[in-house]
Scaffold this motif. Structure first.
Motif, PDB file in Angstrom:
ATOM      1  N   HIS A 132      52.602  39.934  13.568  1.00 56.87           N
ATOM      2  CA  HIS A 132      52.827  38.965  12.482  1.00 56.87           C
ATOM      3  C   HIS A 132      54.321  38.645  12.328  1.00 56.87           C
ATOM      4  O   HIS A 132      55.081  38.776  13.263  1.00 56.87           O
ATOM      5  CB  HIS A 132      52.175  39.460  11.189  1.00 56.87           C
ATOM      6  CG  HIS A 132      50.757  39.882  11.410  1.00 56.87           C
ATOM      7  ND1 HIS A 132      49.713  38.990  11.512  1.00 56.87           N
ATOM      8  CD2 HIS A 132      50.209  41.113  11.634  1.00 56.87           C
ATOM      9  CE1 HIS A 132      48.582  39.642  11.753  1.00 56.87           C
ATOM     10  NE2 HIS A 132      48.851  40.941  11.834  1.00 56.87           N
ATOM     11  N   GLU A 151      51.802  43.580   5.868  1.00 53.64           N
ATOM     12  CA  GLU A 151      51.677  44.137   7.203  1.00 53.64           C
ATOM     13  C   GLU A 151      52.886  43.810   8.079  1.00 53.64           C
ATOM     14  O   GLU A 151      53.382  44.652   8.828  1.00 53.64           O
ATOM     15  CB  GLU A 151      50.386  43.639   7.867  1.00 53.64           C
ATOM     16  CG  GLU A 151      50.158  44.233   9.251  1.00 53.64           C
ATOM     17  CD  GLU A 151      48.901  43.716   9.924  1.00 53.64           C
ATOM     18  OE1 GLU A 151      48.242  42.817   9.357  1.00 53.64           O
ATOM     19  OE2 GLU A 151      48.600  44.199  11.028  1.00 53.64           O
ATOM     20  N   HIS A 181      50.186  47.053  14.626  1.00 55.37           N
ATOM     21  CA  HIS A 181      49.507  46.436  13.483  1.00 55.37           C
ATOM     22  C   HIS A 181      49.126  47.511  12.483  1.00 55.37           C
ATOM     23  O   HIS A 181      48.984  48.685  12.837  1.00 55.37           O
ATOM     24  CB  HIS A 181      48.245  45.692  13.941  1.00 55.37           C
ATOM     25  CG  HIS A 181      48.555  44.442  14.700  1.00 55.37           C
ATOM     26  ND1 HIS A 181      48.570  43.210  14.121  1.00 55.37           N
ATOM     27  CD2 HIS A 181      48.904  44.263  15.996  1.00 55.37           C
ATOM     28  CE1 HIS A 181      48.912  42.301  15.028  1.00 55.37           C
ATOM     29  NE2 HIS A 181      49.127  42.923  16.176  1.00 55.37           N
ATOM     30  N   ASN A 219      46.075  47.663  10.020  1.00 52.26           N
ATOM     31  CA  ASN A 219      44.872  46.988   9.573  1.00 52.26           C
ATOM     32  C   ASN A 219      44.533  47.371   8.143  1.00 52.26           C
ATOM     33  O   ASN A 219      44.811  48.482   7.700  1.00 52.26           O
ATOM     34  CB  ASN A 219      43.705  47.333  10.509  1.00 52.26           C
ATOM     35  CG  ASN A 219      43.945  46.798  11.908  1.00 52.26           C
ATOM     36  OD1 ASN A 219      44.598  45.779  12.075  1.00 52.26           O
ATOM     37  ND2 ASN A 219      43.426  47.495  12.901  1.00 52.26           N
TER      38      ASN A 219
HETATM   39 ZN   LIG Z   1      47.775  42.680  12.271  1.00 55.35          ZN
END
Ligand SMILES: [Zn+2]
Length: 135
Positions: A19, A33, A88, A90
């Motif tokens: 991201h 995140e 990441h 989640n």
């Molecule tokens: Zn992600």
């Protein structure tokens, strides 16, 4: 230390904090995140550069900017990265907490070996005792 990969030359690790910029990723508990991914990536970069020998590191982003998925993979491929580590965090229910890593299901045996070793090293050094290992 040396990454347990055994290429006989410097290992190129491309770290991809998920991201960024206009894409915040998951949001919850006052956290975004994209921020967690970037801070984790910077710590991982610093650890690899200070504690490991024969490692070269590049990141897909080092600040809070948007980078397309195509640009991320192109940067890694044009650099001839050996490892592409996409980070990441989640969001899910509390029942799903833990550390997990993924690779392509039909990856070659050598890739599966490297993935398993990297999972073991990352979990033992960063997460053991703090969160479950989801495999
Ligand atoms: Zn992600």
């Amino acid at each position: 230390m040396v990454l347990p990969i055994g290429l006989g030359r410097p290992v190129r690790v491309f770290i991809d904090p998920g991201h960024g910029g206009s894409d915040p990723g998951a949001i919850g508990n006052g956290l975004r995140e994209k921020d967690l991914c970037l801070s984790t990536a910077l710590v991982l970069r610093d650890m690899l550069q200070s504690e490991y020998q024969n490692v070269e590191v590049r990141l897909s982003r080092q600040t809070d900017v948007f980078v397309s998925l195509a640009a991320r993979s192109q940067a890694a491929n044009s650099w001839n990265a050996d490892l592409f580590v996409s980070i990441h965090y989640n969001a899910a229910t509390a029942a799903a907490r833990g550390f997990e890593t993924f690779r392509f299901t039909n990856a070659p045996a050598r890739t599966r070996q490297i993935h398993q070793e990297m999972h073991r090293v990352m979990y033992n050094q960063a997460w053991r005792g703090r969160t479950p290992d989801r495999g």
